[in-house]
Design a protein around this motif. Structure first.
Motif, PDB file in Angstrom:
ATOM      1  N   PRO A  42     -14.946   5.261  -6.376  1.00 32.09           N
ATOM      2  CA  PRO A  42     -13.898   4.820  -7.302  1.00 32.09           C
ATOM      3  C   PRO A  42     -12.881   3.885  -6.653  1.00 32.09           C
ATOM      4  O   PRO A  42     -12.427   2.936  -7.285  1.00 32.09           O
ATOM      5  CB  PRO A  42     -13.243   6.128  -7.744  1.00 32.09           C
ATOM      6  N   LEU A  43     -12.562   4.122  -5.392  1.00 30.23           N
ATOM      7  CA  LEU A  43     -11.590   3.269  -4.720  1.00 30.23           C
ATOM      8  C   LEU A  43     -12.130   1.854  -4.525  1.00 30.23           C
ATOM      9  O   LEU A  43     -11.442   0.871  -4.826  1.00 30.23           O
ATOM     10  CB  LEU A  43     -11.192   3.868  -3.365  1.00 30.23           C
ATOM     11  N   ILE A  44     -13.343   1.719  -4.058  1.00 32.25           N
ATOM     12  CA  ILE A  44     -13.919   0.382  -3.831  1.00 32.25           C
ATOM     13  C   ILE A  44     -14.160  -0.327  -5.163  1.00 32.25           C
ATOM     14  O   ILE A  44     -13.970  -1.547  -5.269  1.00 32.25           O
ATOM     15  CB  ILE A  44     -15.210   0.472  -2.988  1.00 32.25           C
ATOM     16  N   ILE A  45     -14.540   0.410  -6.184  1.00 42.29           N
ATOM     17  CA  ILE A  45     -14.686  -0.189  -7.522  1.00 42.29           C
ATOM     18  C   ILE A  45     -13.336  -0.718  -8.001  1.00 42.29           C
ATOM     19  O   ILE A  45     -13.250  -1.810  -8.569  1.00 42.29           O
ATOM     20  CB  ILE A  45     -15.303   0.819  -8.510  1.00 42.29           C
ATOM     21  N   ALA A  46     -12.251   0.022  -7.740  1.00 36.95           N
ATOM     22  CA  ALA A  46     -10.911  -0.435  -8.120  1.00 36.95           C
ATOM     23  C   ALA A  46     -10.526  -1.682  -7.339  1.00 36.95           C
ATOM     24  O   ALA A  46      -9.973  -2.638  -7.909  1.00 36.95           O
ATOM     25  CB  ALA A  46      -9.890   0.685  -7.897  1.00 36.95           C
ATOM     26  N   VAL A  47     -10.814  -1.706  -6.037  1.00 35.93           N
ATOM     27  CA  VAL A  47     -10.523  -2.898  -5.225  1.00 35.93           C
ATOM     28  C   VAL A  47     -11.290  -4.097  -5.785  1.00 35.93           C
ATOM     29  O   VAL A  47     -10.740  -5.200  -5.907  1.00 35.93           O
ATOM     30  CB  VAL A  47     -10.855  -2.650  -3.738  1.00 35.93           C
ATOM     31  N   GLY A  48     -12.545  -3.903  -6.153  1.00 33.74           N
ATOM     32  CA  GLY A  48     -13.343  -4.979  -6.737  1.00 33.74           C
ATOM     33  C   GLY A  48     -12.792  -5.453  -8.072  1.00 33.74           C
ATOM     34  O   GLY A  48     -12.806  -6.651  -8.373  1.00 33.74           O
ATOM     35  N   ASP A  68      -2.149  -8.874  -1.835  1.00 33.76           N
ATOM     36  CA  ASP A  68      -1.341  -7.801  -1.247  1.00 33.76           C
ATOM     37  C   ASP A  68      -1.701  -6.461  -1.873  1.00 33.76           C
ATOM     38  O   ASP A  68      -1.878  -5.450  -1.174  1.00 33.76           O
ATOM     39  CB  ASP A  68       0.150  -8.062  -1.456  1.00 33.76           C
ATOM     40  N   LEU A  69      -1.822  -6.458  -3.188  1.00 33.55           N
ATOM     41  CA  LEU A  69      -2.150  -5.229  -3.905  1.00 33.55           C
ATOM     42  C   LEU A  69      -3.506  -4.683  -3.467  1.00 33.55           C
ATOM     43  O   LEU A  69      -3.659  -3.477  -3.233  1.00 33.55           O
ATOM     44  CB  LEU A  69      -2.110  -5.493  -5.412  1.00 33.55           C
ATOM     45  N   GLY A  70      -4.494  -5.561  -3.334  1.00 30.96           N
ATOM     46  CA  GLY A  70      -5.816  -5.136  -2.883  1.00 30.96           C
ATOM     47  C   GLY A  70      -5.773  -4.553  -1.483  1.00 30.96           C
ATOM     48  O   GLY A  70      -6.425  -3.541  -1.192  1.00 30.96           O
ATOM     49  N   ALA A  71      -4.995  -5.176  -0.600  1.00 31.51           N
ATOM     50  CA  ALA A  71      -4.855  -4.656   0.763  1.00 31.51           C
ATOM     51  C   ALA A  71      -4.190  -3.283   0.743  1.00 31.51           C
ATOM     52  O   ALA A  71      -4.631  -2.347   1.432  1.00 31.51           O
ATOM     53  CB  ALA A  71      -4.046  -5.628   1.618  1.00 31.51           C
ATOM     54  N   ASP A  72      -3.137  -3.140  -0.049  1.00 32.47           N
ATOM     55  CA  ASP A  72      -2.443  -1.858  -0.178  1.00 32.47           C
ATOM     56  C   ASP A  72      -3.402  -0.806  -0.724  1.00 32.47           C
ATOM     57  O   ASP A  72      -3.500   0.312  -0.197  1.00 32.47           O
ATOM     58  CB  ASP A  72      -1.228  -2.036  -1.093  1.00 32.47           C
ATOM     59  N   LEU A  73      -4.145  -1.157  -1.754  1.00 27.41           N
ATOM     60  CA  LEU A  73      -5.103  -0.229  -2.361  1.00 27.41           C
ATOM     61  C   LEU A  73      -6.168   0.207  -1.359  1.00 27.41           C
ATOM     62  O   LEU A  73      -6.600   1.367  -1.360  1.00 27.41           O
ATOM     63  CB  LEU A  73      -5.748  -0.899  -3.583  1.00 27.41           C
ATOM     64  N   ALA A  74      -6.558  -0.701  -0.495  1.00 26.78           N
ATOM     65  CA  ALA A  74      -7.581  -0.395   0.515  1.00 26.78           C
ATOM     66  C   ALA A  74      -7.011   0.339   1.727  1.00 26.78           C
ATOM     67  O   ALA A  74      -7.723   0.570   2.699  1.00 26.78           O
ATOM     68  CB  ALA A  74      -8.272  -1.686   0.954  1.00 26.78           C
ATOM     69  N   GLY A  75      -5.724   0.685   1.671  1.00 23.08           N
ATOM     70  CA  GLY A  75      -5.147   1.519   2.717  1.00 23.08           C
ATOM     71  C   GLY A  75      -4.420   0.796   3.818  1.00 23.08           C
ATOM     72  O   GLY A  75      -4.201   1.366   4.890  1.00 23.08           O
ATOM     73  N   ALA A 103      -8.780  -3.604 -14.480  1.00 14.33           N
ATOM     74  CA  ALA A 103      -8.441  -3.252 -13.097  1.00 14.33           C
ATOM     75  C   ALA A 103      -7.469  -2.076 -13.070  1.00 14.33           C
ATOM     76  O   ALA A 103      -7.612  -1.158 -12.255  1.00 14.33           O
ATOM     77  CB  ALA A 103      -7.855  -4.462 -12.369  1.00 14.33           C
ATOM     78  N   GLU A 104      -6.503  -2.109 -13.963  1.00 19.62           N
ATOM     79  CA  GLU A 104      -5.544  -0.992 -14.036  1.00 19.62           C
ATOM     80  C   GLU A 104      -6.266   0.321 -14.347  1.00 19.62           C
ATOM     81  O   GLU A 104      -5.993   1.353 -13.726  1.00 19.62           O
ATOM     82  CB  GLU A 104      -4.491  -1.282 -15.107  1.00 19.62           C
ATOM     83  N   ARG A 105      -7.205   0.290 -15.288  1.00 14.97           N
ATOM     84  CA  ARG A 105      -7.964   1.517 -15.616  1.00 14.97           C
ATOM     85  C   ARG A 105      -8.770   2.000 -14.410  1.00 14.97           C
ATOM     86  O   ARG A 105      -8.844   3.210 -14.148  1.00 14.97           O
ATOM     87  CB  ARG A 105      -8.884   1.264 -16.806  1.00 14.97           C
ATOM     88  N   LYS A 106      -9.377   1.068 -13.687  1.00 14.75           N
ATOM     89  CA  LYS A 106     -10.171   1.443 -12.497  1.00 14.75           C
ATOM     90  C   LYS A 106      -9.278   2.052 -11.416  1.00 14.75           C
ATOM     91  O   LYS A 106      -9.672   2.995 -10.730  1.00 14.75           O
ATOM     92  CB  LYS A 106     -10.926   0.239 -11.941  1.00 14.75           C
TER      93      LYS A 106
END
Length: 174
Positions: A30-36, A66-73, A121-124
């Motif tokens: 789910p996390l990588i799908i959200a990043v995608g 920035d958001l993608g980087a934050d989401l990826a930890g 993206a928000e839903r993911k």
């Protein structure tokens, strides 16, 4: 600064990818799908051409990185309330130039398309938040808030740039 000398690494050939801290995760998590999905939203923003102040869209695309980087930890890149406050200023300024809505708007054009991709993206991201079991990664609450405000901004920008040509929903119109 990022310095890429080789584009393919072959490290993802078996269905895993690296997070910001170099830990590995399945590409279908789910996390990588959200990043995608955030990456898709960024691409959709990039497709907006000739719709007003391009510097706003450039800033949003950088925000989404920035958001993608934050989401990826990422430990160093974080979405903050300042990001959301800036979007709210854009929303309020643009919405103040519009007449109140008297019907739902039929989505047309690249801004509405980008808005729907951002909503996905928000839903993911919410799905990843609800299901994630990453001990090291605590998903930042400002991430889904930013995506929610971004879709609102894209809506009001679509209304602004379609002013006078907006297509409104008419019940049972044939």
């Amino acid at each position: 600064m990022v310095h890429l000398t080789k584009i393919y690494t072959k490290t993802g050939d078996k269905g895993q990818t690296s997070l910001a801290d170099n830990t590995r995760d399945n590409k279908d998590s789910p996390l990588i799908i959200a990043v995608g999905a955030v990456d898709e939203a960024n691409s959709a923003i990039g497709m907006i051409d000739g719709q007003g102040n391009q510097s706003i869209f450039n800033k949003i695309q950088n925000d989404l990185f920035d958001l993608g980087a934050d989401l990826a930890g990422s430990k160093t890149i974080k979405i903050t309330k300042d990001y959301i406050d800036r979007l709210e200023l854009y929303i309020d300024g643009t919405n103040g130039l519009l007449e109140p809505l008297e019907s739902f708007v039929l989505p047309t054009g690249p801004l509405h398309f980008a808005r729907t991709v951002v909503r996905r993206a928000e839903r993911k991201v919410w799905f990843a938040i609800e299901l994630h079991d990453y001990d090291e990664i605590n998903i930042n609450d400002f991430i889904p808030q930013y995506l929610n405000r971004l879709s609102d901004l894209l809506f009001v920008l679509a209304r602004y740039y379609n002013k006078g040509n907006e297509k409104l929903w008419r019940v049972n119109e044939t």
